[in-house]
Design a protein around this motif. Structure first.
Motif, short mmCIF file in Angstrom:
data_model
loop_
_atom_site.label_atom_id
_atom_site.label_comp_id
_atom_site.label_asym_id
_atom_site.label_seq_id
_atom_site.Cartn_x
_atom_site.Cartn_y
_atom_site.Cartn_z
N ALA A 153 -45.94 -21.89 97.39
CA ALA A 153 -46.99 -21.28 98.22
C ALA A 153 -46.41 -20.20 99.15
N ALA A 154 -45.24 -20.45 99.72
CA ALA A 154 -44.64 -19.48 100.63
C ALA A 154 -44.34 -18.18 99.90
N HIS A 155 -43.80 -18.30 98.68
CA HIS A 155 -43.51 -17.12 97.87
C HIS A 155 -44.81 -16.37 97.54
N ALA A 156 -45.86 -17.12 97.22
CA ALA A 156 -47.15 -16.51 96.91
C ALA A 156 -47.70 -15.73 98.10
N ARG A 157 -47.57 -16.30 99.30
CA ARG A 157 -48.08 -15.63 100.50
C ARG A 157 -47.36 -14.30 100.72
N ARG A 158 -46.04 -14.28 100.49
CA ARG A 158 -45.30 -13.03 100.67
C ARG A 158 -45.77 -11.97 99.68
N LEU A 159 -45.99 -12.38 98.43
CA LEU A 159 -46.46 -11.44 97.42
C LEU A 159 -47.84 -10.88 97.76
N MET A 160 -48.70 -11.74 98.30
CA MET A 160 -50.07 -11.33 98.59
C MET A 160 -50.16 -10.41 99.81
N GLN A 161 -49.10 -10.34 100.58
CA GLN A 161 -49.09 -9.40 101.71
C GLN A 161 -49.01 -7.95 101.23
N GLY A 162 -48.42 -7.75 100.04
CA GLY A 162 -48.25 -6.39 99.55
C GLY A 162 -48.97 -6.07 98.27
N LEU A 163 -49.56 -7.07 97.62
CA LEU A 163 -50.22 -6.85 96.33
C LEU A 163 -51.63 -7.44 96.37
N GLU A 164 -52.52 -6.84 95.59
CA GLU A 164 -53.87 -7.37 95.42
C GLU A 164 -53.98 -7.95 94.02
N PHE A 165 -54.63 -9.11 93.92
CA PHE A 165 -54.77 -9.79 92.64
C PHE A 165 -56.24 -10.00 92.31
N ASP A 166 -56.54 -10.02 91.01
CA ASP A 166 -57.91 -10.26 90.55
C ASP A 166 -58.20 -11.74 90.41
N LEU A 167 -57.15 -12.56 90.24
CA LEU A 167 -57.34 -14.01 90.09
C LEU A 167 -56.03 -14.71 90.37
N LEU A 168 -56.11 -15.88 91.01
CA LEU A 168 -54.94 -16.70 91.31
C LEU A 168 -54.99 -17.97 90.47
N VAL A 169 -53.87 -18.32 89.82
CA VAL A 169 -53.75 -19.57 89.08
C VAL A 169 -52.72 -20.41 89.82
N LEU A 170 -53.19 -21.49 90.46
CA LEU A 170 -52.34 -22.28 91.35
C LEU A 170 -52.12 -23.69 90.79
N ASP A 171 -50.87 -24.11 90.76
CA ASP A 171 -50.56 -25.50 90.45
C ASP A 171 -50.87 -26.35 91.70
N VAL A 172 -51.49 -27.50 91.50
CA VAL A 172 -51.83 -28.34 92.65
C VAL A 172 -50.61 -29.07 93.18
N MET A 173 -49.83 -29.68 92.29
CA MET A 173 -48.71 -30.52 92.72
C MET A 173 -47.45 -29.68 92.85
N MET A 174 -47.25 -29.10 94.04
CA MET A 174 -46.05 -28.31 94.33
C MET A 174 -45.36 -28.88 95.55
N PRO A 175 -44.03 -28.80 95.62
CA PRO A 175 -43.33 -29.24 96.84
C PRO A 175 -43.70 -28.35 98.01
N GLY A 176 -43.67 -28.92 99.21
CA GLY A 176 -44.09 -28.17 100.37
C GLY A 176 -45.60 -28.09 100.42
N GLU A 177 -46.14 -26.92 100.64
CA GLU A 177 -47.59 -26.74 100.68
C GLU A 177 -48.16 -26.83 99.28
N ASP A 178 -49.09 -27.77 99.04
CA ASP A 178 -49.62 -27.92 97.69
C ASP A 178 -50.75 -26.93 97.43
#
Length: 250
Positions: free
Chosen positions: A55-80
């Motif tokens: 999730a932390a990596h995703a947040r950094r990417l979203m600060q500089g890029l726009e996406f049309d759709l997000l595909v997120l795994d639910v069971m991740m370490p840290g923020e799920d």
């Protein structure tokens, strides 16, 4: 069969080109092999794909890029994935598809309540993932207005711009998810007419079933929070006993 096995098999089985070409997807999964296989598979079918390990990596990417759709795994370490979805929904309306190893109805409803547009249980067939991604992207509204239909529907202090597919409160635009946008489009096409849950499921391009109808109930509840002064006593997005739901503009 595991997710990696089905994705590897899919690399040898050509599928149809997606309806939404050049859409930019963000894949968030802590499994490096799954990220790589999903990226390779989806790129082969016409998408631009960026991946994030958490999730932390995703947040950094979203600060500089726009996406049309997000595909997120639910069971991740840290923020799920559920927590990330809930937080993102406060700020953006980008469609979200959740992936999880747990696929029972309660988990699906929890994902939808968090703000996801759809929910796919692992292991999944790659073709189903592709179809679900395309279905979500098709639900992002394209304004089509029948001749003679009103351009704007007034819902108390809220107004819905039919041509733009936008919901406004005064000068502030209210963010809608792809599924909420699709529901508003469906209701706006038949104002003051009851629409059954089954009809809404079909119009949303979902499979039939009680779980899907319950999922529609969840989406209606979330949409009411954005329209109604008192969501518990809805004035504009009404429940019609025995018939379904009805949008009743001023």
């Amino acid at each position: 069969m595991s997710v990696t096995e089905t994705l590897t098999t899919a690399e040898r089985s050509p599928l149809a080109t997606p309806d939404q070409v050049e859409a930019h997807l963000l894949i968030v999964d802590d499994d490096e092999r799954i990220r790589a296989l999903l990226q390779k598979f989806l790129v082969r079918h016409g998408f631009i794909v960026t991946t994030a390990r958490d999730a932390a990596h995703a947040r950094r990417l979203m600060q500089g890029l726009e996406f049309d759709l997000l595909v997120l795994d639910v069971m991740m370490p840290g923020e799920d994935g559920l927590s990330l979805t809930t937080d993102l929904r406060r700020r953006i309306a980008t469609p979200i598809l959740l992936l999880t190893a747990r696929g029972d109805t309660d988990d699906r409803i929890a994902g939808l309540e968090a703000g996801a547009d759809d929910y796919l249980a692992k292991p999944f067939e790659p073709k189903e993932l592709l179809l679900r991604i395309n279905a979500i992207l098709r639900r992002v509204p394209v304004a089509v207005r029948p001749d003679g239909a009103p351009k704007v529907l007034h819902l108390g202090q809220v107004r819905y711009d039919v041509e733009r597919g936008e919901l406004w409160h005064g000068q502030d635009q209210i963010r809608l998810t792809a599924t909420e946008s699709a529901l508003m489009r469906i209701f706006a096409a038949s104002p003051a007419a009851p629409l059954s849950r089954q009809h809404l499921v079909e119009e949303l391009g979902r499979d039939d079933g009680q779980a899907q109808e319950r999922a529609v109930d969840v989406q209606i509840t979330r949409l009411r929070r954005k329209i109604e002064t008192d969501p518990k006593q809805p004035r504009y997005l009404q429940t019609v006993r025995g018939a379904g739901y009805m949008l009743a503009p001023d």
